[in-house]
Design a protein around this motif. Structure first.
Motif: not given
Length: 314
Positions: A181-199
């Motif tokens: 979903d983040a990819g579809r919103r064109d989220a940057d890599f920092l945002t994606a990394t934060q999702l992984v870290d938060a999990a």
């Protein structure tokens, strides 16, 4: 007497120079037919990690000239596949076909494309974009989008890693869905990394996330919703689709359904026949499970189908 030979070649697509390997049969076996082998996802080289050499050998023995190439940014090829689009990579495959067709003795109407895995999507796109192709072969090519295919592969990996019913399976897949979903919103890599870290960075996600950096994340975002349906409907040549029945990376039953539905579409050319071959027990590389041996009959079926569709003797 001249014998079969394999030589290094270079050809260009725009500003990108692609390095490759061209195998030419001995004169007693030459048929004027040729085939371009298009590799799979990631930094695939001209041998596709060792998968293409036995195909090259069998096809050359059947009289085919065989060209494969390093993906842009791999080996001696220039450019960067991570900065490319699927259209760019499909155009590279088309440039490879043009190079092969320009070789002495090659009949342009008897040279086509073979795409493995992601390379199947590229071969389909390149084939749909032009007239005059005699055929296209896809090998373990998903009929789904990359996002759906990767989720299927990740789910199978987690099942093997944790066992059925383990809570980490559902939580890791939910994290994958959030990344998609983040990819579809064109989220940057920092945002994606934060999702992984938060999990908590679940270990099972490494199957998908290991090695992902800012450049690869950008490529994954561009690629994730690629839909092969329009290319399948737009085909104007015969299509041979191979699958391994025990492929854990591709949803085979769903893919066969998509391929068959496209073949029945009223807009599909009557020239675009579909042949599907599923080898029970074979994996993503059409190898017997836990083996490096190709499924019995696979190479023979490939060579025979191509011979029938190029007017060459078996």
């Amino acid at each position: 007497m001249e014998t079969a030979r394999v030589r290094d070649v270079m050809f260009a697509h725009g500003a990108v120079k692609l390095s490759g390997s061209l195998g030419v049969p001995g004169p007693e076996r030459r048929t004027g037919a040729g085939i371009v082998l298009v590799g799979g996802s990631g930094p695939s080289d001209m041998d596709n990690g060792g998968y293409f050499p036995p195909l090259r050998q069998r096809l050359m023995a059947a009289g085919f000239a065989v060209l494969s190439y390093d993906k842009r940014g791999v080996g001696r090829s220039t450019g960067d596949w991570r900065a490319a689009t699927m259209d760019d990579l499909a155009a590279d495959a088309a440039a490879a076909l043009d190079f092969l067709r320009a070789q002495p003795g090659i009949r342009p109407g008897a040279a086509g494309l073979f795409g493995h895995s992601e390379g199947g999507w590229l071969a389909l796109r390149a084939s749909t974009a032009r007239d005059g192709l005699p055929w296209v072969v896809t090998n373990s090519c998903p009929g789904t989008s990359p996002a759906v295919q990767e989720r299927y592969a990740l789910a199978n990996h987690l099942l093997e890693l944790h066992g059925e019913g383990h809570p980490d399976i559902d939580s890791t897949l939910a994290l994958y869905d959030r990344l998609t979903d983040a990819g579809r919103r064109d989220a940057d890599f920092l945002t994606a990394t934060q999702l992984v870290d938060a999990a908590g960075g679940p270990s099972g996600l490494a199957y998908y996330w290991s090695g992902v950096d800012e450049h690869l994340w950008s490529f994954l975002k561009r690629k994730q919703d690629h839909d092969p349906t329009a290319d399948l409907v737009g085909l104007r040549c015969p299509h041979l689709a191979f699958f391994g029945g025990a492929d854990r990376a591709v949803p085979v039953a769903d893919s066969v359904h998509v391929f068959a539905a496209a073949a029945c579409h009223p807009a599909r050319s009557p020239r675009a026949t579909l042949t599907v071959e599923v080898f029970p027990g074979a994996d993503h590389r059409l190898q017997a499970r836990d083996s490096t041996r190709l499924a019995p009959g696979y190479l023979e079926r490939l060579a025979c189908w191509l011979a029938d569709h190029t007017g060459t003797a078996r």
